[in-house]
Scaffold this active site. Structure first.
Site, PDB file in Angstrom:
ATOM      1  N   SER A 229       1.059   3.663  -3.325  1.00 24.22           N
ATOM      2  CA  SER A 229       0.500   4.702  -4.201  1.00 24.22           C
ATOM      3  C   SER A 229      -0.869   5.171  -3.717  1.00 24.22           C
ATOM      4  O   SER A 229      -1.657   4.400  -3.159  1.00 24.22           O
ATOM      5  CB  SER A 229       0.376   4.166  -5.629  1.00 24.22           C
ATOM      6  OG  SER A 229       1.646   3.862  -6.169  1.00 24.22           O
TER       7      SER A 229
ATOM      8  N   GLY B 206       0.821  -1.212   0.000  1.00 27.34           N
ATOM      9  CA  GLY B 206       0.000   0.000   0.000  1.00 27.34           C
ATOM     10  C   GLY B 206       0.849   1.253   0.000  1.00 27.34           C
ATOM     11  O   GLY B 206       1.078   1.863   1.063  1.00 27.34           O
TER      12      GLY B 206
ATOM     13  N   SER C 239      -1.458  -3.825  -6.352  1.00 24.63           N
ATOM     14  CA  SER C 239      -1.417  -5.113  -7.051  1.00 24.63           C
ATOM     15  C   SER C 239      -1.937  -6.236  -6.164  1.00 24.63           C
ATOM     16  O   SER C 239      -1.489  -6.408  -5.026  1.00 24.63           O
ATOM     17  CB  SER C 239       0.020  -5.431  -7.477  1.00 24.63           C
ATOM     18  OG  SER C 239       0.499  -4.473  -8.380  1.00 24.63           O
TER      19      SER C 239
ATOM     20  N   GLU D 284      12.978  -4.892  -3.450  1.00 28.39           N
ATOM     21  CA  GLU D 284      12.105  -5.134  -4.596  1.00 28.39           C
ATOM     22  C   GLU D 284      12.904  -5.387  -5.862  1.00 28.39           C
ATOM     23  O   GLU D 284      12.475  -6.142  -6.735  1.00 28.39           O
ATOM     24  CB  GLU D 284      11.168  -3.943  -4.796  1.00 28.39           C
ATOM     25  CG  GLU D 284      10.182  -4.128  -5.927  1.00 28.39           C
ATOM     26  CD  GLU D 284       9.197  -2.975  -6.030  1.00 28.39           C
ATOM     27  OE1 GLU D 284       8.134  -3.168  -6.639  1.00 28.39           O
ATOM     28  OE2 GLU D 284       9.481  -1.889  -5.499  1.00 28.39           O
TER      29      GLU D 284
END
Length: 388
Positions: A133, A131, A165, A248
């Site tokens: 954006s 969480g 996503s 990431e």
């Protein structure tokens, strides 16, 4: 399990043999499913496959053994991701938990948080989403406005996240929220672990150009999470979020690039089949794409094996996002006029899905503009971009 060897030959054989033996029967039917723009494909079956991987020790390969991982070397992790992609194994469902949150908790979480969440991530018993954006702050992470306030033993959360996503399939979210009223930009942010299957949370899928709904809007209206489910200190969320972003762009990008190579091979095969390979412009673009893929791999390996280099993550994102977007355009040019029509019920074929989904590559995960600003300001020392 085989002990590591310098050249990785024995370990590569082990991985390749295991995948060949286990990607059979019901799992064999999953080969190639769940790629970009096709995350909905056989989702429950892919969860079962990922749990099968976990039961046989093929998840959390780089985690230290004391946290439930296998502590494999960088070379071995690269080999696994390469062989997994080459076997055309189905896309995973646990990337956000295993590759992002897990390493973040190992580095910065409390012992209680590690004991609560890491075993369930490893076993693929709980799925996570990210969480970050928000509307008006898509790539400007420091501009988040979702707020959380303390109420006894809980944080109470109000606000909205977007482009989240797989939120519709997730059990939990790691979220960057503003916990200090009146704070601005990087200050006053906290990194919370938030259960999603609770009152006060509404998830709305966003239908994309591909016809699928990987992304979601998530609304918080008095949603609650326990006060001890903040990673790092309250107000230290920016540092924790940056650590997650560093994870990431880790070793799994090598597997991503093998998937890219498979897509490029399909485009080359199509060009040979329909004669467009004889067009000098198409042939030149295919050759350029092949060289670009080698650049991606070389840069990724150099980044992973050497000392951390300022801006290396941003360079990697710029390289692969632009390369993949251009591959989608090349695929459609190879397909020709036939690529302009779709089947009944908006049935997209492979190159159409590749083209449509790859349009977002230079936006999600940090837009090209943001990555260039990071390089300009933090690496080159140029003046910061004016903000309104």
């Amino acid at each position: 399990m085989t002990e590591p060897f310098a050249d990785g030959t024995s370990f590569r054989k082990e991985v390749r043999t295991w995948l060949a033996d286990h990607l059979a029967g019901e799992f064999g039917a999953l080969r190639g499913l769940g790629g970009s723009g096709r995350e909905h494909e056989a989702y429950d079956e892919r969860i079962a496959w990922n749990r099968h991987l976990a039961a046989h020790g093929w998840t959390c390969l780089g985690w230290p053994p004391e946290y439930g991982g296998r502590g494999l070397s960088l070379v071995q992790q690269v080999i696994f991701h390469e062989e997994y992609a080459r076997a055309n194994a189905p896309a995973g469902v646990n990337h956000l938990g295993e590759q992002l949150l897990g390493p973040t908790l190992i580095a910065l979480g409390t012992r209680e948080q590690q004991a609560r969440f890491l075993p369930r991530i490893k076993a693929v018993d709980e799925l996570w989403c990210q969480g970050y954006s928000e509307p008006g702050a898509g790539s400007d992470l420091a501009g988040v406005r979702t707020q959380a306030r303390r109420d006894g033993d809980d944080w109470v959360i109000d606000g909205q996240k977007i482009w989240t996503s797989l939120a519709h399939a997730a059990d939990w979210m790691f979220a960057l929220v503003r916990t200090e009223p009146g704070s601005r930009r990087h200050a006053g942010l906290s990194y919370l672990l938030v259960p999603l299957r609770r009152d006060g949370v509404e998830i709305r899928p966003i239908r994309q150009l591909t016809g699928t709904s990987e992304f979601n809007e998530v609304f918080f209206d008095g949603a609650r999470t326990r006060a001890d489910l903040v990673v790092g200190a309250p107000g230290d969320g920016w540092r924790v979020a940056m650590a997650t972003l560093g994870f990431e762009r880790g070793v799994s990008t090598i597997g991503q690039q093998v998937g890219f190579a498979r897509e490029l091979a399909a485009v080359v095969a199509a060009a040979r089949s329909n004669g467009t390979f004889d067009d000098p412009l198409i042939a030149d673009r295919l050759a350029t794409a092949r060289l670009g893929l080698e650049v991606l791999r070389t840069h990724a390996l150099r980044t992973l094996s050497g000392e951390p280099s300022p801006g290396a993550d941003s360079v990697q994102k710029l390289l692969w996002a632009r390369w993949h977007r251009e591959l989608g355009e090349l695929a459609m040019d190879v397909r020709g006029p036939d690529g302009l029509t779709v089947g009944p019920g908006y049935g997209l074929e492979e190159f159409q899905t590749l083209y449509l989904f790859s349009r977002a590559d230079t936006i999600y995960g940090g837009s090209d503009e943001v990555q260039r600003n990071i390089l300009a300001e933090r690496v080159l020392g140029l003046p910061k971009e004016p903000r309104g």
